[in-house]
Design an enzyme around this catalytic site. Structure first.
Site, short mmCIF file in Angstrom:
data_model
loop_
_atom_site.label_atom_id
_atom_site.label_comp_id
_atom_site.label_asym_id
_atom_site.label_seq_id
_atom_site.Cartn_x
_atom_site.Cartn_y
_atom_site.Cartn_z
N ALA A 66 0.87 -1.17 0.00
CA ALA A 66 0.00 0.00 0.00
C ALA A 66 0.91 1.22 0.00
O ALA A 66 2.04 1.16 0.48
CB ALA A 66 -0.87 -0.02 1.25
N GLY A 112 0.46 -4.92 0.98
CA GLY A 112 -0.75 -4.94 0.15
C GLY A 112 -0.53 -5.63 -1.19
O GLY A 112 -1.49 -6.13 -1.79
N GLU A 115 -0.91 -9.22 -0.41
CA GLU A 115 -2.33 -9.41 -0.07
C GLU A 115 -3.19 -9.42 -1.34
O GLU A 115 -4.14 -10.19 -1.45
CB GLU A 115 -2.79 -8.31 0.90
CG GLU A 115 -2.19 -8.49 2.29
CD GLU A 115 -2.48 -7.32 3.21
OE1 GLU A 115 -2.08 -6.18 2.87
OE2 GLU A 115 -3.09 -7.53 4.26
N GLU A 135 4.43 -5.31 7.43
CA GLU A 135 3.71 -4.22 8.11
C GLU A 135 4.20 -3.95 9.52
O GLU A 135 4.17 -2.81 9.99
CB GLU A 135 2.20 -4.50 8.11
CG GLU A 135 1.51 -4.27 6.78
CD GLU A 135 1.59 -5.45 5.84
OE1 GLU A 135 2.36 -6.41 6.12
OE2 GLU A 135 0.89 -5.44 4.81
N1 COA Z 1 4.62 3.03 -0.66
C1 COA Z 1 5.01 4.18 -1.22
N2 COA Z 1 6.12 4.28 -1.97
C2 COA Z 1 6.85 3.17 -2.14
C3 COA Z 1 6.50 1.94 -1.57
C4 COA Z 1 5.33 1.89 -0.80
N3 COA Z 1 4.89 0.75 -0.25
N4 COA Z 1 7.44 1.01 -1.91
C5 COA Z 1 8.34 1.65 -2.67
N5 COA Z 1 8.00 2.96 -2.82
C6 COA Z 1 8.69 4.02 -3.56
C7 COA Z 1 9.90 4.52 -2.79
O1 COA Z 1 9.50 5.50 -1.84
C8 COA Z 1 10.72 5.10 -3.92
O2 COA Z 1 10.15 6.33 -4.30
P1 COA Z 1 11.11 7.62 -4.56
O3 COA Z 1 12.03 7.20 -5.67
O4 COA Z 1 10.15 8.70 -4.95
O5 COA Z 1 11.85 7.85 -3.28
C9 COA Z 1 10.47 4.14 -5.05
O6 COA Z 1 9.24 3.46 -4.76
C10 COA Z 1 11.55 3.07 -5.22
O7 COA Z 1 11.70 2.40 -3.99
P2 COA Z 1 13.10 2.23 -3.23
O8 COA Z 1 12.83 2.01 -1.78
O9 COA Z 1 14.01 3.37 -3.57
O10 COA Z 1 13.65 0.90 -3.92
P3 COA Z 1 14.68 -0.14 -3.31
O11 COA Z 1 15.08 -1.03 -4.43
O12 COA Z 1 15.75 0.55 -2.55
O13 COA Z 1 13.84 -1.00 -2.24
C11 COA Z 1 11.86 -2.20 -1.46
C12 COA Z 1 12.76 -1.82 -2.66
C13 COA Z 1 10.66 -2.92 -2.00
C14 COA Z 1 12.67 -3.14 -0.53
C15 COA Z 1 11.48 -0.90 -0.69
O14 COA Z 1 10.93 0.01 -1.62
C16 COA Z 1 10.48 -1.13 0.41
O15 COA Z 1 10.81 -1.63 1.46
N6 COA Z 1 9.21 -0.69 0.18
C17 COA Z 1 8.18 -0.72 1.18
C18 COA Z 1 7.70 -2.14 1.41
C19 COA Z 1 6.63 -2.14 2.49
O16 COA Z 1 6.89 -1.89 3.65
N7 COA Z 1 5.41 -2.46 2.06
C20 COA Z 1 4.31 -2.60 2.97
C21 COA Z 1 3.49 -1.37 2.97
S1 COA Z 1 2.10 -1.54 4.04
#
Ligand code: COA
Length: 260
Positions: A66, A112, A115, A135
């Site tokens: 999400a 999400g 999910e 989460e």
């Molecule tokens: N919500 C909002 N933005 C998200 C996102 C999320 N769940 N997951 C990734 N993004 C965005 C990042 O903020 C980034 O945006 P920016 O370039 O404007 O800063 C972009 O997507 C790329 O993500 P980034 O974190 O730079 O890539 P990465 O390769 O370093 O890491 C992940 C990849 C998937 C490990 C990392 O993005 C992550 O942990 N995301 C969140 C996962 C999460 O907690 N999901 C559950 C949400 S309830």
């Protein structure tokens, strides 16, 4: 209809739905959830569409969760409403769709995103995919059905460990525990899903939707799945496709189903 955050393409009876926010790793914001609902509804009402494949754009992510930026400031009430609305609009909606939806998990499926994949009727992953429900690292629990669907798919103990540790598992591990049905090289993912879809498309559409409904009944509180099965089984006898299927078998020819 055209959408801002998703792409819809067709090949005969098959629809490909692609979540298209690659710069945000296809994170599900409110607008995307709403658009997915509209697109799925439209496809469901199109009797020519027999299977939907759902995937994410780019090579890195199916859906990375999400959209955290949208709810970081939410109150208790807003949090509960976010989960309730999301579950109704998209996650329960997908699960209860009459048309089968295959999740083609092409990369990260987190929060999400996992999910959503779990709400689909079944899942295929590419070999680079990684899955998890992180989460608790945000001070939350899964809110789009993850605490219910993950144990249904992999068992309570494994679901507990995945959710409590916020661990991310690779595709092969997801396959081993039954979270995904197949793992294939990334460049073969869509073709592989299409080959499964073609097998479904050959079968009687009303029977397919009744089967989805009866299998789902097993997981609905207060619903006796055996009763649902009996009723749905009976209803199939009233369809033209039942007549065609049985007649074709007895005449030793291939059935041609019309979905009636
Ligand atoms: N919500 C909002 N933005 C998200 C996102 C999320 N769940 N997951 C990734 N993004 C965005 C990042 O903020 C980034 O945006 P920016 O370039 O404007 O800063 C972009 O997507 C790329 O993500 P980034 O974190 O730079 O890539 P990465 O390769 O370093 O890491 C992940 C990849 C998937 C490990 C990392 O993005 C992550 O942990 N995301 C969140 C996962 C999460 O907690 N999901 C559950 C949400 S309830």
């Amino acid at each position: 209809m055209s959408y801002k955050n998703i792409l819809v393409t067709f090949t005969k009876s098959l629809a490909l739905l692609t979540i298209n926010r690659p710069t945000k790793l296809n994170a599900l914001n409110k607008e995307t959830i709403h658009e997915l609902h509209l697109a799925l509804e439209e496809l469901e009402n199109n009797s020519e569409i027999r299977v939907i494949i759902l995937t994410g754009s780019g090579e890195k992510a199916f859906v990375a969760g999400a959209d955290i930026s949208e709810f970081a400031h939410f109150s208790v009430e807003e949090g509960a409403q976010l989960a309730a609305q999301g579950q109704e609009t998209l996650f329960n909606f997908v699960e209860n769709l009459r048309t089968p939806v295959i999740a083609a998990i092409n990369g990260f499926a987190l929060g999400g995103g996992l999910e959503l994949a779990m709400a689909c009727h079944f899942r295929v992953a590419s070999d680079n995919a990684k899955m998890g429900l992180p989460e608790v690292t945000l001070g939350l629990i899964p809110g789009y059905g993850g605490t219910q669907r993950l144990p249904q798919l992999v068992g309570k103990g494994r679901a507990m460990e995945m959710i409590l540790t916020a661990g991310m598992i690779p595709a092969e591990e997801a396959h081993r525990i039954g979270l995904v049905n197949h793992v294939v090289p990334q460049d073969e993912l869509l073709a592989f899903c299409e080959s499964i879809a073609q097998k479904i498309i050959k079968n009687a559409p009303i029977a397919i939707s009744k089967a989805i409904n009866a299998i789902n009944a097993n997981f609905k509180e207060g619903v006796n799945g055996f009763d649902t099965e009996i009723k749905s089984f009976g209803r199939c006898f009233g369809t033209a496709d039942f007549k065609e299927g049985t007649t074709a078998f007895l005449e030793k020819r291939k059935a041609v189903f019309t979905g009636e």
